[in-house]
Structures are given as C-alpha cells and as structure tokens.
Write a protein that holds these residues in place. Sequence first.
Motif, PDB file in Angstrom:
ATOM      1  N   ARG A  16      14.342  24.724   8.419  1.00 13.98           N
ATOM      2  CA  ARG A  16      14.553  23.462   9.140  1.00 13.98           C
ATOM      3  C   ARG A  16      14.856  23.733  10.631  1.00 13.98           C
ATOM      4  O   ARG A  16      14.308  23.075  11.516  1.00 13.98           O
ATOM      5  CB  ARG A  16      15.686  22.675   8.488  1.00 13.98           C
TER       6      ARG A  16
ATOM      7  N   VAL B  37      15.295  18.837  18.079  1.00 12.47           N
ATOM      8  CA  VAL B  37      14.950  17.459  18.439  1.00 12.47           C
ATOM      9  C   VAL B  37      15.914  16.566  17.666  1.00 12.47           C
ATOM     10  O   VAL B  37      15.909  16.573  16.433  1.00 12.47           O
ATOM     11  CB  VAL B  37      13.487  17.121  18.052  1.00 12.47           C
TER      12      VAL B  37
ATOM     13  N   GLY C 179      16.867  12.986  16.891  1.00  8.44           N
ATOM     14  CA  GLY C 179      16.362  11.621  17.023  1.00  8.44           C
ATOM     15  C   GLY C 179      17.248  10.559  16.401  1.00  8.44           C
ATOM     16  O   GLY C 179      17.314   9.432  16.894  1.00  8.44           O
ATOM     17  N   ALA C 180      17.921  10.879  15.297  1.00  7.41           N
ATOM     18  CA  ALA C 180      18.624   9.838  14.543  1.00  7.41           C
ATOM     19  C   ALA C 180      19.890   9.403  15.291  1.00  7.41           C
ATOM     20  O   ALA C 180      20.751  10.230  15.602  1.00  7.41           O
ATOM     21  CB  ALA C 180      18.972  10.376  13.146  1.00  7.41           C
TER      22      ALA C 180
ATOM     23  N   TYR D  82      23.006  13.411  12.100  1.00  8.38           N
ATOM     24  CA  TYR D  82      22.075  14.256  11.333  1.00  8.38           C
ATOM     25  C   TYR D  82      21.386  15.261  12.257  1.00  8.38           C
ATOM     26  O   TYR D  82      20.220  15.627  12.042  1.00  8.38           O
ATOM     27  CB  TYR D  82      20.991  13.432  10.637  1.00  8.38           C
TER      28      TYR D  82
ATOM     29  N   SER E 147      20.514  18.679  13.442  1.00  8.90           N
ATOM     30  CA  SER E 147      20.698  20.016  12.883  1.00  8.90           C
ATOM     31  C   SER E 147      20.825  21.068  13.964  1.00  8.90           C
ATOM     32  O   SER E 147      20.352  20.897  15.080  1.00  8.90           O
ATOM     33  CB  SER E 147      19.633  20.396  11.861  1.00  8.90           C
TER      34      SER E 147
ATOM     35  N   ARG F 182      14.963  14.171   1.556  1.00  6.36           N
ATOM     36  CA  ARG F 182      15.294  12.783   1.970  1.00  6.36           C
ATOM     37  C   ARG F 182      15.022  12.641   3.457  1.00  6.36           C
ATOM     38  O   ARG F 182      15.886  12.911   4.286  1.00  6.36           O
ATOM     39  CB  ARG F 182      16.754  12.438   1.689  1.00  6.36           C
ATOM     40  N   GLN F 183      13.810  12.276   3.765  1.00  4.29           N
ATOM     41  CA  GLN F 183      13.440  12.043   5.159  1.00  4.29           C
ATOM     42  C   GLN F 183      13.304  10.537   5.399  1.00  4.29           C
ATOM     43  O   GLN F 183      13.287   9.745   4.461  1.00  4.29           O
ATOM     44  CB  GLN F 183      12.134  12.779   5.482  1.00  4.29           C
TER      45      GLN F 183
ATOM     46  N   ASN G 139      12.732   6.802   5.781  1.00  5.25           N
ATOM     47  CA  ASN G 139      11.958   5.662   5.299  1.00  5.25           C
ATOM     48  C   ASN G 139      10.624   5.970   4.600  1.00  5.25           C
ATOM     49  O   ASN G 139       9.553   5.585   5.102  1.00  5.25           O
ATOM     50  CB  ASN G 139      11.711   4.704   6.467  1.00  5.25           C
ATOM     51  N   PRO G 140      10.665   6.623   3.443  1.00  5.01           N
ATOM     52  CA  PRO G 140       9.417   6.918   2.736  1.00  5.01           C
ATOM     53  C   PRO G 140       8.643   5.672   2.316  1.00  5.01           C
ATOM     54  O   PRO G 140       7.400   5.692   2.283  1.00  5.01           O
ATOM     55  CB  PRO G 140       9.879   7.729   1.510  1.00  5.01           C
ATOM     56  N   ASP G 141       9.360   4.573   2.027  1.00  2.00           N
ATOM     57  CA  ASP G 141       8.645   3.347   1.615  1.00  2.00           C
ATOM     58  C   ASP G 141       7.748   2.859   2.748  1.00  2.00           C
ATOM     59  O   ASP G 141       6.562   2.561   2.540  1.00  2.00           O
ATOM     60  CB  ASP G 141       9.642   2.228   1.256  1.00  2.00           C
TER      61      ASP G 141
HETATM   62  C1  LIG Z   1      18.827  18.788   6.419  1.00  2.00           C
HETATM   63  C2  LIG Z   1      18.451  17.674   7.322  1.00  2.00           C
HETATM   64  C3  LIG Z   1      18.375  17.942   8.683  1.00  2.00           C
HETATM   65  C4  LIG Z   1      18.063  16.937   9.567  1.00  2.00           C
HETATM   66  N1  LIG Z   1      17.992  17.226  10.895  1.00  2.00           N
HETATM   67  C5  LIG Z   1      17.677  16.249  11.763  1.00  2.00           C
HETATM   68  C6  LIG Z   1      17.566  16.522  13.167  1.00  2.00           C
HETATM   69  O1  LIG Z   1      17.769  17.654  13.628  1.00  2.00           O
HETATM   70  N2  LIG Z   1      17.239  15.514  13.998  1.00  2.00           N
HETATM   71  C7  LIG Z   1      17.049  14.245  13.535  1.00  2.00           C
HETATM   72  O2  LIG Z   1      16.742  13.355  14.321  1.00  2.00           O
HETATM   73  N3  LIG Z   1      17.161  13.945  12.224  1.00  2.00           N
HETATM   74  C8  LIG Z   1      17.454  14.909  11.339  1.00  2.00           C
HETATM   75  N4  LIG Z   1      17.568  14.606  10.010  1.00  2.00           N
HETATM   76  C9  LIG Z   1      17.509  13.197   9.608  1.00  2.00           C
HETATM   77  C10 LIG Z   1      16.139  12.772   9.159  1.00  2.00           C
HETATM   78  O3  LIG Z   1      15.217  12.857  10.231  1.00  2.00           O
HETATM   79  C11 LIG Z   1      16.229  11.327   8.675  1.00  2.00           C
HETATM   80  O4  LIG Z   1      16.772  10.511   9.659  1.00  2.00           O
HETATM   81  C12 LIG Z   1      17.078  11.213   7.454  1.00  2.00           C
HETATM   82  O5  LIG Z   1      16.811  12.255   6.580  1.00  2.00           O
HETATM   83  C13 LIG Z   1      16.822   9.857   6.836  1.00  2.00           C
HETATM   84  O6  LIG Z   1      17.222   9.862   5.502  1.00  2.00           O
HETATM   85  P1  LIG Z   1      17.679   8.538   4.777  1.00  2.00           P
HETATM   86  O7  LIG Z   1      17.649   8.826   3.317  1.00  2.00           O
HETATM   87  O8  LIG Z   1      18.912   8.021   5.408  1.00  2.00           O
HETATM   88  O9  LIG Z   1      16.446   7.537   5.121  1.00  2.00           O
HETATM   89  P2  LIG Z   1      16.291   6.022   4.966  1.00  2.00           P
HETATM   90  O10 LIG Z   1      15.217   5.622   5.940  1.00  2.00           O
HETATM   91  O11 LIG Z   1      17.588   5.280   5.057  1.00  2.00           O
HETATM   92  O12 LIG Z   1      15.694   5.876   3.503  1.00  2.00           O
HETATM   93  C14 LIG Z   1      16.498   5.719   2.335  1.00  2.00           C
HETATM   94  C15 LIG Z   1      15.791   4.759   1.375  1.00  2.00           C
HETATM   95  O13 LIG Z   1      15.816   3.428   1.908  1.00  2.00           O
HETATM   96  C16 LIG Z   1      14.484   2.931   2.087  1.00  2.00           C
HETATM   97  N5  LIG Z   1      14.555   2.104   3.313  1.00  2.00           N
HETATM   98  C17 LIG Z   1      14.548   2.511   4.599  1.00  2.00           C
HETATM   99  N6  LIG Z   1      14.628   1.450   5.425  1.00  2.00           N
HETATM  100  C18 LIG Z   1      14.695   0.344   4.641  1.00  2.00           C
HETATM  101  C19 LIG Z   1      14.809  -1.061   4.904  1.00  2.00           C
HETATM  102  N7  LIG Z   1      14.877  -1.523   6.150  1.00  2.00           N
HETATM  103  N8  LIG Z   1      14.861  -1.907   3.861  1.00  2.00           N
HETATM  104  C20 LIG Z   1      14.833  -1.440   2.594  1.00  2.00           C
HETATM  105  N9  LIG Z   1      14.730  -0.123   2.265  1.00  2.00           N
HETATM  106  C21 LIG Z   1      14.669   0.750   3.277  1.00  2.00           C
HETATM  107  C22 LIG Z   1      13.626   4.172   2.171  1.00  2.00           C
HETATM  108  O14 LIG Z   1      12.281   3.968   1.826  1.00  2.00           O
HETATM  109  C23 LIG Z   1      14.325   5.077   1.157  1.00  2.00           C
HETATM  110  O15 LIG Z   1      13.961   4.698  -0.148  1.00  2.00           O
HETATM  111  C24 LIG Z   1      17.841  15.610   9.085  1.00  2.00           C
HETATM  112  C25 LIG Z   1      17.893  15.346   7.715  1.00  2.00           C
HETATM  113  C26 LIG Z   1      18.189  16.360   6.829  1.00  2.00           C
HETATM  114  C27 LIG Z   1      18.240  16.049   5.352  1.00  2.00           C
END
Ligand SMILES: Cc1cc2nc3c(=O)[nH]c(=O)nc-3n(C[C@H](O)[C@H](O)[C@H](O)COP(=O)(O)OP(=O)(O)OC[C@H]3O[C@@H](n4cnc5c(N)ncnc54)[C@H](O)[C@@H]3O)c2cc1C
Length: 367
Positions: free
Chosen positions: A83, A119, A121-122, A146, A148, A343-344, A346-348
């Motif tokens: 990562r 990078v 972004g979140a 988030y 890293s 878990r990246q 918004n997969p939906d």
């Molecule tokens: C190990 C690791 C390292 C990372 N490092 C970085 C980094 O260096 N920089 C960075 O920017 N990010 C990083 N991230 C964050 C990554 O880019 C994502 O932002 C993060 O993993 C999003 O995960 P989430 O489950 O919260 O996503 P969500 O988008 O919240 O998705 C969770 C669920 O909700 C659904 N969903 C999403 N939006 C909606 C909605 N509006 N209505 C209904 N359902 C919805 C999705 O489809 C999914 O089923 C990292 C993540 C991990 C796991």
Amino acid sequence: MDELAGDMIDGVWRALGEIEELAAARADGHEADPTDELDALRRHGCLSAPLRPDGAGFVYHYPARRALPVFVALGGADLSLGRLFEGHANALQLVSLFGHAEQKAIVRARVEAGALMGVWGADGRPPFAAHPTEDGTLRLAGSKRYASGLGAVSLALVPLTDAEGRLCLFLIDVDEPDRLDFSSWHMRGMRASRSGTFRFDGMEIPAGAALGAPDDYRREPFFMGGIWRCAAVQLGAIERIVRGLVEGLRETGRLDHPLQSARVGEAILAARDARLQVEAAARAVEGGEEAELAASLAVFARLRVESAGLAVIALAERGLGLSAFAEDHPLARPIRDLSTYLRQANPDAALLDHARRLSARLPEIFR
Ligand SMILES: Cc1cc2nc3c(=O)[nH]c(=O)nc-3n(C[C@H](O)[C@H](O)[C@H](O)COP(=O)(O)OP(=O)(O)OC[C@H]3O[C@@H](n4cnc5c(N)ncnc54)[C@H](O)[C@@H]3O)c2cc1C
C-alpha cells in the motif's frame, strides 16, 4: 534494457527477499512498524525506480510489465508495505504529469535521498481547507484521514475541492511529527500501513505548491484508472492466500478430499480471474488505451479483485478451519490485512457508474 534499469530491477527483488523475511518474523498479530521494510526498499533503490532523470527533474517511467510484478510481489509479502509503495508510485506519476520544473527537481532530489511520498485524499472532520493570505501564501486548516504512511511519508499530494467544485492538488511537506494522529486507526488489519489523521491547522504553504491546474487531477486514465495499482497489490495477497490454502491442506493430508479440491479449484478460478483483469487494466491504463475506457476497465478490475478477495478469504477459512485463526498462523496476517484493505471507497457507486459507461462501449470490450 539499460544498465541502470537492470540494477533497479535487481534491487527490487533483493528488497523483496528481505521484506518477506521481515514479514514472516512479524506474523504475530502485533505488527505495526514498517520501518525496517521501508529501509529495505530505500537501500535497494526501489523508491527511485519509477523515476527516469530528465534534466534536474524526472519523468515517471514505470511500464506495467515492470511495475505489475513488483506490486503483486509486495502485496504478497506485506500488504501494508505494498500500500505504501503503491501510494508513492501514484504520487510520482502525478508529479511527473502535472508538476512544474521546480517541483519535479525537488521531488527527484528528495526521493533519491530516500523520501517516501503519498496521496492523502480522504477528508477528516473538519475537512482540509486552504485560505489565501494577504502575503500571497495559503493558510491551511482541517485534516485528512485514512492517510497512510504517517511519519514515513515526508511529501504528500493533498487534493482540495475549491469553491467552484474543481479538484486542486497541492504538494506539501508533511515531515511534522506533531501533526500526526494515529488514534483514528483502530483497524483489525493494515496496522503496519501507519495510517491515521494528519492535521493541517495553521500550516502555511506557498501558492506555488499547487500541482497543475484545477481539475488536472481528474484527467483519465490516471485518476480512477490509477486504482489498478491498488488492485495489483491486493492481488498479491489473494495469490498468497491461495498458496497458503493449498500448502495447509497438503500438510494435513486433506488436499485430495473432493470438497477441499473443489474449494481449491474455486480459489484458483477467482485468483486467476482477478489476475487477468488486473493485467488487462494495467495494460489499458499505462499502455495508451482510450482514457475513459481504460479508467472503467481499472475500476472493474478493482471490483473483481474485491469479490475474488472476499471469496478466497472465505474459502481459506472454511478449508483450513480454526488453525487459520491462530494469530501466528502464516495466513492470519494476510487475511486480516486483505479483508481491511479491500474496503475501498464506494464500491456500489463504482459498479453503477462504470456499468453505465461500459454498457455504451460493448463492441470495444468484447472485441
Ligand atoms: C489500509 C488503507 C489505507 C488507506 N490509505 C489511504 C491514503 O493514503 N489516502 C487516502 O486518501 N485514502 C486512503 N484510504 C482510504 C480509502 O481511499 C477509502 O477512502 C476508504 O477505504 C473508504 O472505505 P469505506 O468503507 O469508508 O467506503 P465507503 O464509501 O463509505 O463505502 C462503505 C459502503 O457504503 C456504500 N456507500 C458509499 N456511499 C454511500 C451513500 N452515499 N449511500 C449509501 N451507501 C453508500 C459503499 O458502496 C459501501 O458498500 C485507505 C484505506 C485503507 C483500508
């Protein structure tokens, strides 16, 4: 192949050997510190491997045929390290595409001296913000979460959505230990990714820290399309888990049981399917396929890797049983890390959006 590129390729594989040993020694459920692994990447020249010198600056030169095996192998050895390296490569590509000459020279000098990039972004709460000051600088506020590589990344690319809804990127020196907050990262896996929150409140950066023009960052195929690198790292862990399933069943004399053989078969099918999609996406994005199509193929590869990863984890846990849940089992950490890293965002939405785009281009994808 020139001599320099040859040395770097050798360096990557030497580093991987060391990283595999370090990762095996850390298979105790308490791994959290990637310092030695990052040092191995540094010592063997891997951090500057994607750079090709160009004057005082550089161009990003990391063709898929060279980069993909490295991302996969790193992901198989240590997903957190994969990562970090994937984020570093992403940042270097963006600086090469959009940076001005001075930014490229600074980045090259820092990376050749061992700097890791990321990078971030979140957005955290409150979100990252930049306010112009009277003396022409930008005063920063808010945070990124988030993120890293906290404490390991010293130069980060940080996006900001401006008042007109355009996405702007900034190149920011983040070598400031007082701004790191690890308290938000209580995750089951990816502990060694050193992820958490970086607080920007009160920092000032020059207006020249902007990387490219507003919305340059959104240009495909490298915006959504760049996800192929993340998928390649995840693929490495998937293949590792399949190998671990086969080895575990062979050791216990259970491999030839028809139901276990069926599990192994399903796992290989899922992993191969994921690999073929990642390889195709890497070729499309880095090899000059039309930009929007390449980006959609990369997003679909990410989704296939996600479903393959979830399937392979379930098959390995079902096939190996309780032994795979011991914290020192060789698959415990890869499974914990992969189930977290899959878990990246918004997969939906990714499925819906790119299903719509690809359904308008079926002749091109079924050719
Ligand atoms: C190990 C690791 C390292 C990372 N490092 C970085 C980094 O260096 N920089 C960075 O920017 N990010 C990083 N991230 C964050 C990554 O880019 C994502 O932002 C993060 O993993 C999003 O995960 P989430 O489950 O919260 O996503 P969500 O988008 O919240 O998705 C969770 C669920 O909700 C659904 N969903 C999403 N939006 C909606 C909605 N509006 N209505 C209904 N359902 C919805 C999705 O489809 C999914 O089923 C990292 C993540 C991990 C796991």
